[in-house]
Design an enzyme around this catalytic site. Structure first.
Site, PDB file in Angstrom:
ATOM      1  N   LYS A   5      -0.200  14.170   1.549  1.00  0.00           N
ATOM      2  CA  LYS A   5      -1.532  14.506   0.790  1.00  0.00           C
ATOM      3  C   LYS A   5      -1.725  15.999   0.728  1.00  0.00           C
ATOM      4  O   LYS A   5      -2.270  16.300   0.018  1.00  0.00           O
ATOM      5  CB  LYS A   5      -2.553  13.944   1.540  1.00  0.00           C
ATOM      6  N   LYS A   7      -9.779  13.656   3.640  1.00  0.00           N
ATOM      7  CA  LYS A   7      -8.913  12.535   3.674  1.00  0.00           C
ATOM      8  C   LYS A   7      -8.174  12.797   4.946  1.00  0.00           C
ATOM      9  O   LYS A   7      -7.985  13.771   5.537  1.00  0.00           O
ATOM     10  CB  LYS A   7      -8.302  12.433   2.424  1.00  0.00           C
ATOM     11  N   ARG A   8      -7.363  11.491   5.278  1.00  0.00           N
ATOM     12  CA  ARG A   8      -6.567  11.553   6.287  1.00  0.00           C
ATOM     13  C   ARG A   8      -5.556  12.978   6.403  1.00  0.00           C
ATOM     14  O   ARG A   8      -5.288  13.100   5.078  1.00  0.00           O
ATOM     15  CB  ARG A   8      -5.946  10.557   6.605  1.00  0.00           C
ATOM     16  N   LYS A  31     -14.561   7.905  -5.725  1.00  0.00           N
ATOM     17  CA  LYS A  31     -16.014   8.560  -5.115  1.00  0.00           C
ATOM     18  C   LYS A  31     -16.395   9.678  -5.634  1.00  0.00           C
ATOM     19  O   LYS A  31     -17.789   9.770  -6.175  1.00  0.00           O
ATOM     20  CB  LYS A  31     -15.748   8.674  -3.480  1.00  0.00           C
ATOM     21  N   THR A  52      -8.797   6.419  -3.142  1.00  0.00           N
ATOM     22  CA  THR A  52      -9.911   5.988  -3.447  1.00  0.00           C
ATOM     23  C   THR A  52     -11.111   7.165  -3.505  1.00  0.00           C
ATOM     24  O   THR A  52     -12.070   6.948  -4.159  1.00  0.00           O
ATOM     25  CB  THR A  52     -10.418   4.962  -2.502  1.00  0.00           C
ATOM     26  N   HIS A  57       0.832  -0.991  -0.046  1.00  0.00           N
ATOM     27  CA  HIS A  57      -0.012  -0.061  -0.185  1.00  0.00           C
ATOM     28  C   HIS A  57       0.861   1.371  -0.038  1.00  0.00           C
ATOM     29  O   HIS A  57       0.241   2.632   0.206  1.00  0.00           O
ATOM     30  CB  HIS A  57      -1.069   0.053   1.056  1.00  0.00           C
TER      31      HIS A  57
HETATM   32  C1  LIG Z   1     -12.623   7.130   1.091  1.00  0.00           C
HETATM   33  C2  LIG Z   1     -12.320   7.398   2.422  1.00  0.00           C
HETATM   34  C3  LIG Z   1     -10.988   7.465   2.924  1.00  0.00           C
HETATM   35  C4  LIG Z   1      -9.960   7.416   1.566  1.00  0.00           C
HETATM   36  O1  LIG Z   1      -9.616   8.845   1.138  1.00  0.00           O
HETATM   37  P1  LIG Z   1      -8.527   9.058   0.116  1.00  0.00           P
HETATM   38  O2  LIG Z   1      -8.881  10.375  -0.529  1.00  0.00           O
HETATM   39  O3  LIG Z   1      -8.424   8.092  -0.632  1.00  0.00           O
HETATM   40  O4  LIG Z   1      -7.172   8.921   1.173  1.00  0.00           O
HETATM   41  C5  LIG Z   1     -10.779   7.837   4.113  1.00  0.00           C
HETATM   42  N1  LIG Z   1     -11.688   8.211   4.881  1.00  0.00           N
HETATM   43  C6  LIG Z   1     -13.008   7.839   4.952  1.00  0.00           C
HETATM   44  C7  LIG Z   1     -13.964   8.237   5.719  1.00  0.00           C
HETATM   45  C8  LIG Z   1     -13.246   7.372   3.508  1.00  0.00           C
HETATM   46  O5  LIG Z   1     -14.487   7.306   3.026  1.00  0.00           O
END
Ligand SMILES: *Cc1c(COP(=O)(O)O)cnc(C)c1O
Length: 871
Positions: free
Chosen positions: A620, A614-615, A736, A732, A419
């Protein structure tokens, strides 16, 4: 059923009902053995018939398509399961009764699925993940069971509103971010696509912490999500697996063969007790299982301690057992290296393997040659790597296989998903810690490494260096076990999670292994998301509009996203574009409501929503985003000082927008917490500045989680996926957002690359330095110094002037860029980021005229061309 049959009546002398289930032959034999009259009685009352799960062909309607049945079971659950009645059934009780009712039907599907899979006896895939970020279960079950409409009506009959009821459910937040959410999407897909697949994980009592923002700072509070009983969890108290730790290893000589055998003895014993979560598929009755383990003390009492009068300590030791599964480690893409974490890992893999082996032995006894045909185990990151060692141990020490034979089976069973390429996230354990906790496993790791290195030496006889580079043991002080190397050596396939990332691991961290094993061992499996949750559940209106446009009333497209392509011609249909845009506006209003209730800030849903959720992580680059927001604010203020009106600015410079942030920082990650603080300080200055009117608002939504993501994702006009090139393995949430018609601004990183290939370069806003330049730029920063562009220097000056509160608080953040090498290339990408924004604002249209024909068309094309990411 034993009640009906005397032992003499049993068709098979050994046929005995045990809690470990039946073999296929036993099921057939039992069915023949149950008297017809008894079967009749069972069938009359069995839920299997009247509730029917999703036996669509049954003449009698199931609970999901019969309102009356739902209502009957609901009231029964209120009155018996919950011990309440009509007068004291509050919304929470209504949630519990609804969940129990839906669960009743689900369990029937679940039992049928398990029985079918047992009879079929095909290969089973097991997904080992230390995290499952599931979110809520009820709405997902209603959608996958096609029971949402009836439940809405039934709840109305009973005096409740479905949305309020759904809102009562706490998120199952047993994960940090993308890695855990991926696991949750995977188990949904395994069921929806009729695979025989189980997930295995840990049933943490405390999931990821809840984030509060107090005075602009992140404050963590515990997430005790099991405050009320969890209707989706089925306790399997009868499934108890002993797991040992510590102790010592001795050799035992077999007097017959003269062979030495290793025995692991002594130490501490903990029980793994199963909790099962049924995972319903979409438009299918397949319902797989997610098995999460609870740690419980053994009931074996330590009489030594008891006799010594140390009752208290004996009890305390037992209590400590439960602490193994009490809390999820809150680090995303960072290893903490705590011993309890290693304990969690072994506890989980030992229990899971024991369960898997038991299931295999039920039908195949000790026919180990068949094991790899029956069992595939996927390792989600290196967290479950000890499973490789544990399976080898069981084969050799317990089942008596010889080493080579055992090892050849082990390598066929496992596959490993990497990952990250970031070194701080690569897992290593000190040899001292591992030897103490798992002495026999440490020996086996040394043996695995010894045989592996011998092979490497044979292959590269003239390269001494390669041995130390690929060794599982890092000869550092202290010596460490490199888990990723162990995972590669013990697996038959290794995959990255997006094309770029899968290429990068082959040329960087694992390049020696490509030489050792050849390139075919390394593959790519690009991440995906389940469109059931991320479109149908999160964005019901858009999902319905698409279903209508595709003339697909059963939403078949949700398991066949290629069908979305048929939306393409609609880009020339203004009526359709207007409907599309109106849904986005509705979703923005819903998000504005969430923002108001979470932060008190009022945002205008007609402005552009520019989202980054996101985190929080330096890689990031939320800092890049907030710096650009500050730049925008400073520039707007300057224009106003120069005498420009707000309308003027809107027309010629900046469209009005709201920058929306959300995400948690690991509690020990100072820099990430500083970024959160800066965002909140900027928000409080900007949002109180009346001079700029609605040109700019900044919002930090606290406690970003799956349920909030379901509200935020459909409401985005633009979302940020702006990691330093080469650092984000896939991402991911980019998927979305694209699936919900949100445009993306992003770097050439992770799955952005493939998304671009699908949706077309003109429908995404890419910017920034490429992965291949990163090393050189970093090197330059160190040897020639960092060049801060003028634009960014203005931002730093504003921060340093105290415009956003005490400048000292942001000193380390600014200095990490100015003086400490700017590892994440903020200075290199800042102006490119601003330029990308200017470009996209032109597309959006300053006077709003371009909106429908430029922006909304791109939004539609994002969705129409999304089909690649099947899940
Ligand atoms: C999809 C999702 C993530 C992942 O987000 P990334 O932008 O891909 O890092 C993290 N937290 C939650 C609650 C999510 O739904």
């Amino acid at each position: 059923m034993g009640d009906y049959l005397t032992p003499a009546e049993l068709p098979h002398p050994k046929l005995k009902r045990t809690n470990t289930g039946f073999t296929p032959n036993q099921i057939i034999a039992l069915d023949a053995a149950i008297p017809e009259a008894a079967k009749k009685t069972w069938n009359k009352y069995s839920l299997l018939k009247p509730l029917g799960g999703r036996n669509h062909n049954e003449e009698e309607p199931g609970v999901f398509n019969a309102e009356e049945k739902f209502e009957e079971y609901f009231v029964r659950h209120v009155e018996t399961t919950l011990a309440r009645n009509m007068y004291n059934c509050d919304t929470l009780a209504a949630y519990q009764a609804t969940s129990n009712t839906i669960r009743d039907g689900l369990l029937v599907d679940w039992a049928n699925t398990q029985q079918k899979q047992t009879i079929h006896d095909g290969k089973r895939v097991y997904y080992l993940s230390l995290e499952f970020l599931m979110g809520r279960a009820l709405d997902n079950a209603l959608i996958n069971l096609n029971a949402r409409n009836n439940t809405t009506t039934s709840l109305e009959h009973l005096g409740f509103n479905l949305e309020d009821v759904l809102d009562q459910e706490p998120d199952a937040a047993l994960g940090n971010g993308g890695l855990g959410r991926l696991a949750a999407c995977f188990v949904d897909s395994l069921s929806s696509r009729n695979y025989s697949g189980w997930g295995y994980g840990l049933n943490y009592q405390y999931g990821i912490f809840k984030q509060k923002i107090i005075d602009g700072y992140q404050v963590e509070t515990p997430d005790y999500w099991l405050k009320y009983s969890n209707p989706w969890e089925i306790d399997r108290n009868e499934i108890q697996i002993p797991v040992d730790f510590y102790g010592y290893v001795y050799e035992n000589y077999d007097t017959n063969t003269g062979e030495a055998k290793k025995v692991w003895a002594g130490g501490e014993r903990v029980l793994a007790v199963a909790a099962d979560f049924p995972i319903p598929g979409y438009n299918t009755s397949t319902t797989n299982n997610l098995r999460l383990w609870n740690a419980r003390p053994t009931t074996e009492f330590d009489f030594g301690k008891f006799n010594a009068g140390d009752y208290q300590q004996s009890v305390a030791a037992q209590q400590r057992a439960e602490s193994i599964t009490s809390v999820l480690y809150p680090n995303d893409n960072f290893e903490s290296g705590k011993e309890l974490r290693l304990k969690q890992q072994y506890f989980w893999v030992a229990a899971s393997l024991h369960d898997i082996i038991r299931r295999f032995k039920k039908t195949h006894k000790s026919n180990w040659d068949k094991f790899a045909d029956q069992v595939a185990i996927q390792l989600n990151d290196t967290h479950p790597t000890l499973a490789i060692v544990e399976l080898q141990r069981v084969f050799v020490d317990v089942e008596g296989l010889d080493w080579d034979k055992a090892w050849s089976i082990v390598r066929k069973v496992f596959a490993y998903t990497n990952h990250t390429v970031m070194t701080e996230a690569l897992e290593k354990w000190p040899v001292t810690v591992l030897s103490r906790l798992l002495p026999r496993h440490m020996e086996i790791i040394y043996d695995i490494n010894f045989f592996f290195l011998k092979d490497v030496e044979r292959k590269f006889p003239h390269e001494r260096d390669i041995l130390s580079r690929v060794s599982v043991i890092e000869e550092s002080e202290p010596k460490q076990v490199r888990m990723a190397y162990l995972a590669i050596i013990g697996s038959h396939k290794v995959n990255g999670v997006a094309e770029l990332h899968s290429e990068l691991i082959k040329t960087t961290i694992f390049k020696d292994f490509v030489r050792v094993f050849g390139p075919d061992k390394f593959t790519n499996v690009t991440n995906g998301i389940t469109p059931r949750r991320w479109l149908r559940q999160a964005n019901p209106k858009l999902a319905a509009l698409i279903a209508e446009a595709l003339n697909d009333p059963n939403y078949e497209y949700l398991t066949n996203l290629g069908m979305l392509k048929k939306l393409e011609p609609l880009v020339d249909d203004d009526t359709f574009l207007k409907k599309w845009d109106a849904i986005k506006f509705d979703n923005k209003r819903r998000l504005a409501g969430l923002i108001k209730s979470e932060t008190g800030i009022e945002v205008d849903p007609s402005v552009m929503f520019d989202v980054q959720v996101k985190r929080i992580h330096e890689y990031k680059r939320q800092q890049l985003n907030i710096f650009a927001v500050i730049y925008r604010y400073l520039h707007i203020k300057k224009l106003i000082r120069e005498g420009k009106s707000v309308d003027d600015i809107k027309k010629n410079y900046y469209i009005p927008k709201c920058s929306i942030f959300g995400g948690k920082a690991a509690p020990g990650y100072y820099m990430a917490k500083t970024i959160i603080h800066l965002i909140n300080e900027v928000a409080s200055v900007v949002n109180h500045d009346t001079e700029i009117e609605n040109l700019l608002k900044v919002v930090f939504i606290p406690d970003y989680n799956v349920s909030k993501a379901e509200v935020i994702t459909p409401a985005s006009d633009l979302s940020n996926h702006i990691s330093t090139a080469g650092t984000e393995a896939s991402g991911t949430s980019n998927m979305k957002f694209a699936l919900n018609g949100g445009l993306i601004i992003g770097t050439v990183d992770g799955a952005n690359v493939e998304i671009t290939r699908e949706i077309g370069e003109e429908n995404i806003f890419l910017f920034g330095n490429l992965a291949e330049s990163v090393d050189e730029l970093r090197h330059k920063h160190v040897y020639e110094g960092v060049k801060v562009p003028e634009s960014l220097q203005e931002v730093f000056s504003a921060i340093e002037s105290g415009l956003f509160g005490n400048a000292d608080e942001f000193k380390s953040l600014v200095e990490s860029i100015k003086y400490h090498g700017d590892y994440y290339l903020v200075t290199d990408d800042f102006d490119l980021f601003l330029e990308a924004h200017r470009k996209l604002e032109k597309v959006y249209g300053h006077d709003g005229s371009g909106h429908l024909h430029n922006w909304v068309k791109k939004s539609l094309l994002n969705v129409a061309q999304y089909g690649l990411f099947q899940f």
